[in-house]
Scaffold this active site. Structure first.
Site, PDB file in Angstrom:
ATOM      1  N   TYR A  41       0.800  -1.068   0.004  1.00 57.49           N
ATOM      2  CA  TYR A  41       0.008   0.020  -0.039  1.00 57.49           C
ATOM      3  C   TYR A  41       0.974   1.288   0.061  1.00 57.49           C
ATOM      4  O   TYR A  41       2.105   1.009  -0.055  1.00 57.49           O
ATOM      5  CB  TYR A  41      -1.035  -0.089   1.347  1.00 57.49           C
ATOM      6  CG  TYR A  41      -0.118  -0.226   2.553  1.00 57.49           C
ATOM      7  CD1 TYR A  41       0.517   1.098   3.267  1.00 57.49           C
ATOM      8  CD2 TYR A  41       0.283  -1.453   2.835  1.00 57.49           C
ATOM      9  CE1 TYR A  41       1.074   0.771   4.324  1.00 57.49           C
ATOM     10  CE2 TYR A  41       1.061  -1.613   4.171  1.00 57.49           C
ATOM     11  CZ  TYR A  41       1.410  -0.341   4.884  1.00 57.49           C
ATOM     12  OH  TYR A  41       2.179  -0.534   6.020  1.00 57.49           O
ATOM     13  N   THR A 107       4.287   3.206  11.892  1.00 58.22           N
ATOM     14  CA  THR A 107       4.806   2.169  13.081  1.00 58.22           C
ATOM     15  C   THR A 107       6.355   2.191  13.057  1.00 58.22           C
ATOM     16  O   THR A 107       6.861   1.467  13.831  1.00 58.22           O
ATOM     17  CB  THR A 107       4.230   0.863  12.797  1.00 58.22           C
ATOM     18  OG1 THR A 107       4.583   0.316  11.709  1.00 58.22           O
ATOM     19  CG2 THR A 107       2.668   1.099  13.100  1.00 58.22           C
ATOM     20  N   LYS A 180       8.823  -1.784  18.245  1.00 53.81           N
ATOM     21  CA  LYS A 180       8.001  -2.514  16.969  1.00 53.81           C
ATOM     22  C   LYS A 180       9.065  -3.957  16.891  1.00 53.81           C
ATOM     23  O   LYS A 180      10.114  -3.973  16.291  1.00 53.81           O
ATOM     24  CB  LYS A 180       7.921  -2.030  15.663  1.00 53.81           C
ATOM     25  CG  LYS A 180       7.269  -2.700  14.629  1.00 53.81           C
ATOM     26  CD  LYS A 180       7.437  -1.701  13.339  1.00 53.81           C
ATOM     27  CE  LYS A 180       6.246  -2.311  12.073  1.00 53.81           C
ATOM     28  NZ  LYS A 180       6.426  -1.495  11.074  1.00 53.81           N
ATOM     29  N   GLU A 301      31.955  -7.530  29.672  1.00 50.85           N
ATOM     30  CA  GLU A 301      32.457  -7.409  28.069  1.00 50.85           C
ATOM     31  C   GLU A 301      33.706  -6.229  27.673  1.00 50.85           C
ATOM     32  O   GLU A 301      34.669  -6.907  27.008  1.00 50.85           O
ATOM     33  CB  GLU A 301      31.402  -7.425  26.953  1.00 50.85           C
ATOM     34  CG  GLU A 301      30.282  -8.386  27.218  1.00 50.85           C
ATOM     35  CD  GLU A 301      30.640  -9.850  26.826  1.00 50.85           C
ATOM     36  OE1 GLU A 301      31.775 -10.065  26.219  1.00 50.85           O
ATOM     37  OE2 GLU A 301      30.173 -10.932  27.132  1.00 50.85           O
TER      38      GLU A 301
END
Length: 344
Positions: A41, A107, A180, A301
C-alpha cells in the site's frame, strides 16, 4: 423541542473530555489498491479529517478535533519533524481546553517519537501515539479500533502522569519501553517488561506503571531545545571492521551508538578505533542488538570505566540514540551521560 434538544446535546458534550488528534501520516493514513492488500500500500495518504470521520464512535468518547501536522511515512521522520511535533504537543498540553492528545504515526519509528516526547514534554496530560499495521482499505484493517482505543486512553483521567503512551492491538505500552518487534502482523508492538495495561470497549485497565523519569520529572524540556546533535548507530556483526565508525565520526557525529552483539560486545578490531574516537571527544555508547530484552551491563565484556564509555542500560539502539541526542543538548561529560542512561 429543537432548543431543548440542542441544550441537552451541549450539556452532554460539556461532560466529555476534549482530545486533539495530531496526524503525521503512516500506515494508519495509508491506502492500498484493493481490500486484499494488507501489506502492499501507500502510506500517508488519508487526511486527519477523513480518519476522524471514519470512526464516528469517537463522538461518544470525547470532543475530538484533528490537526494535520505533516503527512509522511515514519521511516522518513527527521529530527526537525520530532522538534516540530514536540513543540505542538507542548503548546496543546498547556491549553485548559485540551485534556488529552493522540498522535497518529507510522509504526516504523513510532517508538522513537514516543520516547522523544516522553523525555521532553512537561505535562501530566495523556499523550498517546497510535498507528496501524494495515491500511484502512484492507479487509482486516486495524487502524479504526486502534484510533478508538487511543482516544479512549487519552480522555481517561487515570492515564495522567504515566508518561507518553503507545496504544496498539488493545494494549497500552510505555513510550519508553515499547518497540516494533514484528512486521506484517497486528500484534507488532511489544515491551520487554510488559504492557502497562489494555483497553477493552473503550475502558482502560492498568496493571503496572513506569518507574523511569519522564515528562514532568524530566530535566529536559522541548522549549529549551533548538536543535538536536547528530548521533549515529553502528551495527555489530561477525567480521566487523571500523568503516562505519570512522565514517560517522567524519560526518560530524557527537556520539555513536554501538549496537553490539549479546551484552553490547565490541569486536576486537574495532576497540582501538572506539578508544581513539572517545579520546577525540565522541561519546561511545554500548547498546545491544538483541531484540526484546537486551540489557548491557557496565564493565562486562568491555572495561567501560577505563575506556570512558557509556552503556545504554536496557534501551535498544534506536532509543539509545534518542536519549543521547536529547542529553547531549546539555553537553554532559561521560559520567553525567551514564547517570542519564540509568535514570531515563
Amino acid at each position: 423541542m429543537p432548543p431543548v434538544s440542542h441544550a441537552r446535546t451541549t450539556d452532554a458534550e460539556a461532560k466529555l473530555a476534549n482530545v486533539v488528534i495530531l496526524a503525521t501520516g503512516g500506515t494508519i493514513a495509508g491506502a492500498g489498491a484493493s481490500a486484499a492488500n494488507s501489506a502492499t500500500y501507500q502510506a500517508a495518504k488519508v487526511p486527519v479529517e477523513q480518519l476522524v470521520a471514519g470512526v464516528p464512535e469517537l463522538k461518544d468518547l470525547a470532543n475530538v478535533r484533528g490537526e494535520q501536522v505533516f503527512q509522511v511515512a515514519s521511516e522518513s521522520f527527521t529530527n526537525d519533524n520530532l522538534l516540530q511535533l514536540a513543540r505542538q504537543v507542548a503548546k496543546l498540553a498547556k491549553q485548559a481546553d485540551v485534556d488529552g492528545i493522540v498522535i497518529t504515526h507510522g509504526t516504523d519509528t513510532l517508538e522513537e517519537t514516543a520516547y522523544f516526547l516522553n523525555l521532553v514534554i512537561h505535562s501530566d496530560k495523556p499523550v498517546v501515539l497510535v498507528g496501524s499495521m494495515r491500511p484502512g482499505t484492507a479487509m482486516s484493517a486495524d487502524g479504526m479500533l486502534n484510533l478508538y482505543n487511543a482516544v479512549a486512553v487519552a480522555r481517561d483521567a487515570t492515564a495522567r502522569g504515566k508518561g507518553v503512551l503507545a496504544v496498539m492491538n488493545d494494549e497500552i505500552h510505555s513510550g519508553r519501553d515499547v518497540s516494533k518487534a514484528v512486521n506484517i502482523r497486528t500484534e507488532a508492538f511489544k515491551s520487554p517488561w510488559g504492557a502497562l495495561g489494555m483497553v477493552v470497549e473503550g475502558k482502560s485497565y492498568w496493571f503496572r506503571a513506569p518507574l523511569k523519569r519522564h515528562t514532568t520529572a524530566s530535566e529536559f524540556d522541548i522549549e529549551k531545545i533548538d536543535s538536536l546533535p547528530r548521533v549515529d548507530i553502528a551495527y555489530g556483526y561477525g567480521n566487523l571492521d571500523d568503516t562505519a565508525y570512522q565514517a560517522f565520526a567524519k560526518a560530524g557525529a557527537k556520539a555513536i551508538i554501538h549496537a553490539g552483539t549479546g551484552n553490547g560486545s565490541v569486536a576486537a578490531p574495532v576497540v582501538p578505533t572506539l578508544k581513539a574516537l572517545r579520546a577525540d571527544g565522541l561519546q561511545i555508547i554500548r547498546s545491544s542488538r538483541v531484540n526484546q530484552g537486551g540489557f548491557v551491563l557496565r564493565n562486562a565484556e568491555q572495561p567501560d570505566d577505563a575506556n570512558d564509555w557509556v552503556v545504554a542500560h536496557d534501551l535498544n539502539p534506536q532509543k539509545a540514540r534518542i536519549l543521547a541526542m536529547v542529553a547531549l543538548t546539555g553537553n554532559p561529560d561521560s559520567q553525567a551521560l551514564q547517570r542519564i542512561f540509568w535514570e531515563y
